[in-house]
Motif scaffolding. Structure first.
Motif, PDB file in Angstrom:
ATOM      1  N   PHE A 291       0.842  -1.213   0.000  1.00  0.00           N
ATOM      2  CA  PHE A 291       0.000   0.000   0.000  1.00  0.00           C
ATOM      3  C   PHE A 291       0.875   1.260   0.000  1.00  0.00           C
TER       4      PHE A 291
ATOM      5  N   LEU B 148       2.224   1.650  -3.462  1.00  0.00           N
ATOM      6  CA  LEU B 148       1.183   1.936  -4.452  1.00  0.00           C
ATOM      7  C   LEU B 148       0.645   3.359  -4.325  1.00  0.00           C
ATOM      8  N   VAL B 149       0.546   3.839  -3.095  1.00  0.00           N
ATOM      9  CA  VAL B 149       0.014   5.184  -2.853  1.00  0.00           C
ATOM     10  C   VAL B 149       1.084   6.249  -3.140  1.00  0.00           C
TER      11      VAL B 149
ATOM     12  N   ASP C 268       6.952   7.103  -7.849  1.00  0.00           N
ATOM     13  CA  ASP C 268       8.208   6.447  -8.224  1.00  0.00           C
ATOM     14  C   ASP C 268       9.352   7.390  -7.946  1.00  0.00           C
TER      15      ASP C 268
ATOM     16  N   PRO D 237      10.475   0.279 -10.867  1.00  0.00           N
ATOM     17  CA  PRO D 237       9.676   1.400 -10.342  1.00  0.00           C
ATOM     18  C   PRO D 237       8.962   1.016  -9.043  1.00  0.00           C
ATOM     19  N   ASP D 238       8.932   1.949  -8.087  1.00  0.00           N
ATOM     20  CA  ASP D 238       8.369   1.666  -6.759  1.00  0.00           C
ATOM     21  C   ASP D 238       6.938   1.134  -6.803  1.00  0.00           C
ATOM     22  N   ARG D 239       6.088   1.808  -7.599  1.00  0.00           N
ATOM     23  CA  ARG D 239       4.671   1.404  -7.586  1.00  0.00           C
ATOM     24  C   ARG D 239       4.472   0.044  -8.244  1.00  0.00           C
ATOM     25  N   PHE D 240       5.299  -0.264  -9.247  1.00  0.00           N
ATOM     26  CA  PHE D 240       5.219  -1.590  -9.872  1.00  0.00           C
ATOM     27  C   PHE D 240       5.644  -2.661  -8.854  1.00  0.00           C
TER      28      PHE D 240
ATOM     29  N   VAL E 130       2.761  -3.565  -6.809  1.00  0.00           N
ATOM     30  CA  VAL E 130       1.873  -4.554  -7.465  1.00  0.00           C
ATOM     31  C   VAL E 130       2.414  -5.960  -7.197  1.00  0.00           C
ATOM     32  N   ILE E 131       3.737  -6.108  -7.344  1.00  0.00           N
ATOM     33  CA  ILE E 131       4.349  -7.442  -7.151  1.00  0.00           C
ATOM     34  C   ILE E 131       4.161  -7.908  -5.704  1.00  0.00           C
TER      35      ILE E 131
ATOM     36  N   LEU F 173       1.890  -7.028  -3.535  1.00  0.00           N
ATOM     37  CA  LEU F 173       0.478  -7.329  -3.256  1.00  0.00           C
ATOM     38  C   LEU F 173       0.100  -8.701  -3.823  1.00  0.00           C
ATOM     39  N   THR F 174       0.601  -8.973  -5.035  1.00  0.00           N
ATOM     40  CA  THR F 174       0.313 -10.277  -5.672  1.00  0.00           C
ATOM     41  C   THR F 174       0.919 -11.411  -4.848  1.00  0.00           C
TER      42      THR F 174
ATOM     43  N   ARG G  63      -6.799   6.614   0.362  1.00  0.00           N
ATOM     44  CA  ARG G  63      -6.352   6.107  -0.944  1.00  0.00           C
ATOM     45  C   ARG G  63      -5.885   4.659  -0.868  1.00  0.00           C
TER      46      ARG G  63
ATOM     47  N   PHE H 245      -6.700   0.209  -2.934  1.00  0.00           N
ATOM     48  CA  PHE H 245      -5.851  -0.947  -3.221  1.00  0.00           C
ATOM     49  C   PHE H 245      -6.265  -2.169  -2.397  1.00  0.00           C
TER      50      PHE H 245
ATOM     51  N   TYR I 292      -9.204  -9.497  -6.326  1.00  0.00           N
ATOM     52  CA  TYR I 292      -8.270 -10.547  -6.774  1.00  0.00           C
ATOM     53  C   TYR I 292      -8.527 -11.839  -5.993  1.00  0.00           C
TER      54      TYR I 292
ATOM     55  N   PHE J 211      -5.023  -9.610 -12.818  1.00  0.00           N
ATOM     56  CA  PHE J 211      -4.850  -8.671 -11.704  1.00  0.00           C
ATOM     57  C   PHE J 211      -3.605  -7.798 -11.906  1.00  0.00           C
ATOM     58  N   MET J 212      -2.502  -8.450 -12.232  1.00  0.00           N
ATOM     59  CA  MET J 212      -1.259  -7.681 -12.355  1.00  0.00           C
ATOM     60  C   MET J 212      -1.309  -6.714 -13.540  1.00  0.00           C
TER      61      MET J 212
ATOM     62  N   LEU K 179      -3.844  -3.822 -12.692  1.00  0.00           N
ATOM     63  CA  LEU K 179      -3.342  -2.875 -11.687  1.00  0.00           C
ATOM     64  C   LEU K 179      -2.165  -2.058 -12.251  1.00  0.00           C
TER      65      LEU K 179
ATOM     66  N   LEU L  61      -2.165   2.055 -12.589  1.00  0.00           N
ATOM     67  CA  LEU L  61      -1.139   2.937 -12.034  1.00  0.00           C
ATOM     68  C   LEU L  61      -0.550   3.876 -13.088  1.00  0.00           C
TER      69      LEU L  61
ATOM     70  N   TYR M 197       1.074   2.913 -15.952  1.00  0.00           N
ATOM     71  CA  TYR M 197       2.198   2.406 -16.752  1.00  0.00           C
ATOM     72  C   TYR M 197       1.649   1.887 -18.075  1.00  0.00           C
TER      73      TYR M 197
ATOM     74  N   VAL N 175       5.929 -11.607 -14.572  1.00  0.00           N
ATOM     75  CA  VAL N 175       6.005 -11.788 -13.108  1.00  0.00           C
ATOM     76  C   VAL N 175       4.825 -12.640 -12.634  1.00  0.00           C
TER      77      VAL N 175
END
Lengths: 512, 174
Positions: A220, A223-224, A227, A387-390, A393-394, A396-397, B88, B92, B99, B115-116, B119, B123, B125, B137
């Motif tokens: 979180f 994501l918030v 980068d 990148p930080d936000r990417f 995502v990883i 969280l997954t 915010r 998420f 998911y 999901f990946m 998301l 964001l 990208y 990934v």
């Protein structure tokens, strides 16, 4: 079993393909995880923990220990090369590491960090090998009462070690003790704060809380946020010869490792205090103390030797007494629990080959990491560039697999998500989450041992009649007195060090 | 010590205040949520450690709140801005729960890829490099955890529509 037989049996374990794979994945994976700002060993271990439950204890522990120990090596890379610590324990390395990089001495700074980490790690493993059996010999004298007081001492140390945040650390410890006691009481079969909910009656799973507070909250946060921009990568090469330069600083190297070992053994102390003492000591004995903060090689040696000697030493109270001193060893304790392996003297008596193979795997791990780093330091900078936000995502997954694979429960995931929000707010406000985890683990141990010891005494005062309980009780009082005296007098040096480290650590965060 | 960022001290006051209220509410439930065993001394009661935990939590929150109030934290900071950032993160959490809900429906592999990818796009990208990375990934995650480590994830309901041989294969490995 004779010593040679134990050694042979341990070597046999270590040559198994699953243990070898765990060693390789743990060491390489740990370096990569440590090098990524915003990930760190705690998150990786939290995610991998449920996956290790299906492995044999030695395989699972080798993997987790590998990540724990090698992440410190990895964290030094971005700290030195781009002024961004991989994790909070590497924040001190930026002080002298990055100025050296700016002077064109990046390879030398990295080699010093790796060398110091290696020596610190190996010395701590030697301490683990020599001290754990001694402690395990004393351990049979540890009955319920002694373990109860040891757990209480651990909880108090966790609170007082949060300098300037002791009140909120106390509140979080209380929350942890409360969370750990929700659900059915195993002695009286009565419910405690389950509100007639089936999902609460079996209690709140430690892994759900750990994943929420560490992994999901960090996802979180990333994501918030935004980068961050990384500076261009400097040239790195020819490190092998420079690796031995660390031995030119024996007055810093060995005492720093010693501080790390002591900090690892004492519950709740961790890397911060060991680095404080090591850095202050290094400044005192340095021939050029004016260089500290401007690229002093002995400054790097002090910070890296002190932080890398903590993980093996933290295993000493865990293996000998079953008492974890910080959140990572608390997570590892669950691996023991899942497999019904009870850490303590029984483990040394019944499974000496397990203990020896664990020691040897840690030694091999340090060698593997050094070899990997000599060739892969340049590649590590590519990893840092995610990148930080990417990265959010990883994480969280990956958090999903950690929670959902426990029992395929949507409720667990929801609960982990709620703890994720809670942890996210704690991170935003710079408040500690560690006491919650240790409150859950140590609170449970304290409760169980308190009950079994109270069955044998007529009054609570009898609890401190035995010599070890009296010593532990005395230590508790001493810690409290020292803490309150410190509060009255103030510890300006320590506070200044804390503030500076905090500033350095902030470089890896990006505000929204 | 409170947060060293002055803009967040008001938020900290609010957060600890809510935590204190929560602990007080838990105290109010003590009579119904903990059984008092007759004839047992206080230190052998099943609720003893719950009470200890609650007492420590209430004490810590109360004293910390008092310290914040004394330092003037209530007068500091843009509370609204900080609360907005907290809010915010809820978006998420929503993504995460969707998911979780999708995995038993679509299956682990399709749900993770979807999901990946979604998301990553959310964001902002849009470079093909990162979109490809998100799919790779996702694939690697499934291969490591489900195919190789055999993590306990049920097969998706959607897999039922596959031919029988493929259905088993997908349920076990993806």
């Amino acid at each position: 079993m004779a010593h040679s037989e134990v050694l042979l049996a341990s070597l046999e374990i270590l040559t198994r393909w699953d243990v070898l794979l765990a060693l390789l994945v743990g060491s390489v994976g740990g370096v990569i995880i440590g090098a990524i700002p915003g990930v760190g060993a705690a998150i990786a271990i939290a995610i991998l923990l449920p996956a290790t439950f299906s492995m044999e204890p030695i395989t699972g522990l080798t993997l987790l220990l590998g990540i724990y120990a090698s992440s410190m090596y990895g964290g030094a890379i971005p700290a030195i090369l781009i002024n961004t610590p991989g994790s909070s324990v590497n924040a001190l390395t930026t002080y002298n590491g990055y100025p050296m990089t700016q002077r064109g001495e990046a390879a030398r700074a990295l080699a010093l960090a790796y060398g110091a980490s290696f020596v610190g790690g190996v010395l701590a493993i030697i301490a683990l090998i020599t001290l754990t059996p001694v402690l395990a010999k004393v351990a049979p004298m540890f009955g319920s009462r002694e373990i109860f007081f040891a757990a209480c001492l651990g909880m108090i140390l966790v609170v007082v070690s949060h300098r300037g945040q002791t009140l909120i650390a106390l509140a979080m410890l209380g929350l942890g003790i409360f969370l750990g006691n929700i659900g059915m009481d195993a002695v009286t079969y009565t419910q405690r704060y389950s509100f007639d909910q089936v999902w609460l009656s079996s209690g709140i799973n430690l892994i759900v809380v750990v994943l929420g507070l560490y992994a999901i909250s960090q996802a979180f946060t990333l994501l918030v946020g935004r980068d961050s921009k990384r500076p261009p990568e400097p040239a790195v090469g020819g490190m092998f010869r420079k690796l031995f330069e660390v031995f030119r600083y024996p007055k810093v190297l060995f005492p720093s490792s010693f501080f790390g070992v002591v900090a690892g053994i004492v519950p709740g102390v961790g890397e911060f205090l060991s680095q404080f003492f090591a850095y202050s000591w290094a400044q005192k004995v340095s021939k050029a103390p004016e260089l500290f903060g401007k690229g002093a090689p002995d400054g790097i040696v002090a910070s890296e030797a002190a932080n890398n000697s903590v993980p093996p030493a933290a295993m000493i109270p865990l293996l000998a007494l079953g008492i974890p001193g910080e959140e990572l060893t608390a997570m590892m304790l669950t691996v023991f629990y899942v497999h019904n392996v009870v850490p303590g003297p029984g483990l040394f008596r019944d499974q000496p080959e397990f203990i020896t193979s664990l020691y040897l795997s840690m030694l091999i791990l340090n060698i593997l990491v050094i070899i990997f780093l000599l060739y892969a330091s340049r590649f590590m900078l590519k990893v840092v560039a995610i990148p930080d936000r990417f990265l959010g995502v990883i994480i969280l997954t990956l958090s999903f697999i950690g929670v959902y694979s426990l029992r395929n429960s949507f409720t667990d995931c929801l609960l982990a998500g709620v703890f994720g929000i809670f942890g996210f707010i704690l991170k935003r406000l710079d408040l500690p989450a560690v006491p919650i985890i240790l409150g859950m683990v140590l609170g449970k141990i304290a409760e169980t041992k308190f009950r079994s010891s109270m069955a044998r005494v007529d009054s609570p005062l009898e609890m401190i009649e035995r010599p070890i309980t009296a010593v532990l009780f005395g230590l508790i009082l001493l810690v409290l007195v020292v803490h309150f005296v410190g509060l009255r007098r103030g510890t300006p040096k320590l506070e200044q060090f804390d503030d500076e480290l905090h500033e350095a650590e902030k470089k890896r965060r990006t505000d929204p | 010590m409170q947060t060293d960022n002055p803009s967040r001290q008001g938020a900290e006051f609010l957060f600890i205040g809510v935590l204190l209220l929560f602990s007080l509410w838990l105290w109010s439930q003590l009579g119904t949520q903990v059984t008092y065993v007759e004839g047992q001394p206080f230190f052998k009661q099943p609720g003893l450690w719950v009470v200890i935990g609650l007492a420590i939590m209430t004490l810590g929150c109360g004293l910390h709140l008092w310290q914040l109030w004394r330092n003037g934290a209530t007068r500091q900071g843009e509370l609204g801005h900080e609360l907005l950032i907290w809010a915010r993160s809820l978006e998420f959490l929503g993504w995460f729960l969707v998911y979780v809900w999708l995995v038993p429906v679509l299956g682990y592999l399709p749900a993770t890829v979807l999901f990946m990818l979604a998301l990553t796009l959310r964001l902002g990208y849009t470079e093909p490099r990162l979109l490809q990375a998100s799919v790779l990934v996702a694939l690697a995650t499934v291969l490591i955890f489900k195919t190789f480590l055999q993590a306990k994830i049920p097969g998706g309901a959607l897999y039922e529509y596959l031919p029988s041989g493929l259905r088993n294969f997908f349920s076990i490995y993806f």
